[in-house]
Design a protein around this motif. Structure first.
Motif, PDB file in Angstrom:
ATOM      1  N   CYS A 103      18.511  48.624   2.397  1.00 26.62           N
ATOM      2  CA  CYS A 103      18.375  48.207   3.789  1.00 26.62           C
ATOM      3  C   CYS A 103      18.364  49.455   4.680  1.00 26.62           C
TER       4      CYS A 103
ATOM      5  N   CYS B 144      25.246  42.338   6.110  1.00 25.02           N
ATOM      6  CA  CYS B 144      23.880  42.750   6.442  1.00 25.02           C
ATOM      7  C   CYS B 144      23.341  41.958   7.638  1.00 25.02           C
ATOM      8  N   GLY B 145      22.966  42.685   8.679  1.00 24.45           N
ATOM      9  CA  GLY B 145      22.453  42.040   9.885  1.00 24.45           C
ATOM     10  C   GLY B 145      21.138  41.322   9.647  1.00 24.45           C
ATOM     11  N   ALA B 146      20.309  41.871   8.769  1.00 24.28           N
ATOM     12  CA  ALA B 146      19.026  41.226   8.475  1.00 24.28           C
ATOM     13  C   ALA B 146      19.243  39.907   7.742  1.00 24.28           C
TER      14      ALA B 146
ATOM     15  N   HIS C 134      23.631  45.158   0.688  1.00 21.62           N
ATOM     16  CA  HIS C 134      24.955  45.534   1.191  1.00 21.62           C
ATOM     17  C   HIS C 134      25.611  44.354   1.895  1.00 21.62           C
TER      18      HIS C 134
ATOM     19  N   ASP D 233      20.371  49.819   7.052  1.00 18.46           N
ATOM     20  CA  ASP D 233      21.721  49.869   7.636  1.00 18.46           C
ATOM     21  C   ASP D 233      22.274  51.299   7.696  1.00 18.46           C
TER      22      ASP D 233
HETATM   23 ZN   LIG Z   1      21.206  45.298   6.071  1.00 18.63          ZN
END
Ligand SMILES: [Zn+2]
Length: 248
Positions: A98, A154-156, A151, A100
């Protein structure tokens, strides 16, 4: 020697070599650069890459994360590695991760300059372009391991769970939706407010991404079947820095 390896040799000795691998013969014959890996700060060379196996590549990433978690990182001089790799790179692994900000391959796997290819996209999925990048990393440039590393927090993944609509991000998150749909249960709360659901989707997303690489890349599938590479999945915990190598 497989035809794939023959093609790779042609590629690396042709015009593509200078662009991607540096076309470097200069590393060969420099004994002090031959002993990379693991505990050493020496940069990867053609010889160390050739001696690497898929299982050893995975173990090196495991060992690197263990050093990171234990506070026993190698503390290498990155500028020395820059000087060693400027004319050629011989990474042993390619990691899909990601974007991140809390996870950095160089730091969290205690790897140096020139050790690992990195493909990053919000939600660590693969599309045609990332698959092409991974095919380059392995079939053309010699990497022995593809690691899909998701991870926690995770915001996604949270955005996909919540059906977020925002410009181009809408299409990006669509790549994660199959993982959301593939997680059963959690009927009380299938939103980002449910941490257990979010993590279940993150885990499933890594699993599906590993499967998608095998399904959609004949090049990588064949390399894995012949033992030239390994395709694996992992999960980085942003709370403690630890990577769980769960697939396989
Ligand atoms: Zn993420």
């Amino acid at each position: 020697m497989t035809s794939l390896m023959t093609r790779r040799r042609r590629f690396l000795t042709g015009a593509g070599a200078a662009l991607f691998a540096g076309g470097c013969g200069c590393a060969i014959g420099l004994p002090f650069k031959l002993a990379h890996a693991g505990e050493s700060c020496a940069a990867q060379t053609a010889e160390s890459q050739a001696a690497m196996t898929p299982a050893k590549a995975l173990q090196d990433l495991k060992d690197g994360n263990a050093r990171f978690v234990d506070g026993k990182m190698r503390n290498c001089n990155y500028m020395d590695q820059v000087k060693s790799t400027g004319t050629g790179q011989f990474p042993f692994a390619a990691i899909v991760g990601c974007i991140d900000s809390r996870e950095s391959t160089t730091t969290t796997f205690d790897q140096g300059i020139g050790d690992v290819f990195r493909a990053r996209v919000a939600g660590n999925f693969v599309n045609d372009d990332i698959l092409g990048s991974l095919e380059f990393a392995c079939a053309a440039a010699g990497a022995k391991l593809v690691l899909v590393c998701g991870h926690t927090e995770c915001g996604a993944i949270k955005g996909a769970c919540d059906d977020v609509v925002l410009g181009n991000l809408t299409q990006t998150l669509a790549n994660i939706k199959p993982a959301v749909a593939a997680v059963p249960g959690f009927d009380d709360d299938r939103t980002s407010g449910n941490a257990a659901f979010v993590q279940a989707v993150a885990d499933k997303n890594v699993e599906l991404t590993v499967a998608r690489i095998r399904e959609r890349s004949r090049v990588l599938r064949d390399m894995e079947k012949s033992g030239d590479i390994m395709i694996a999945g992992a999960m980085y915990d942003v709370h403690n820095g630890r990577v769980a190598f769960a697939w396989p």
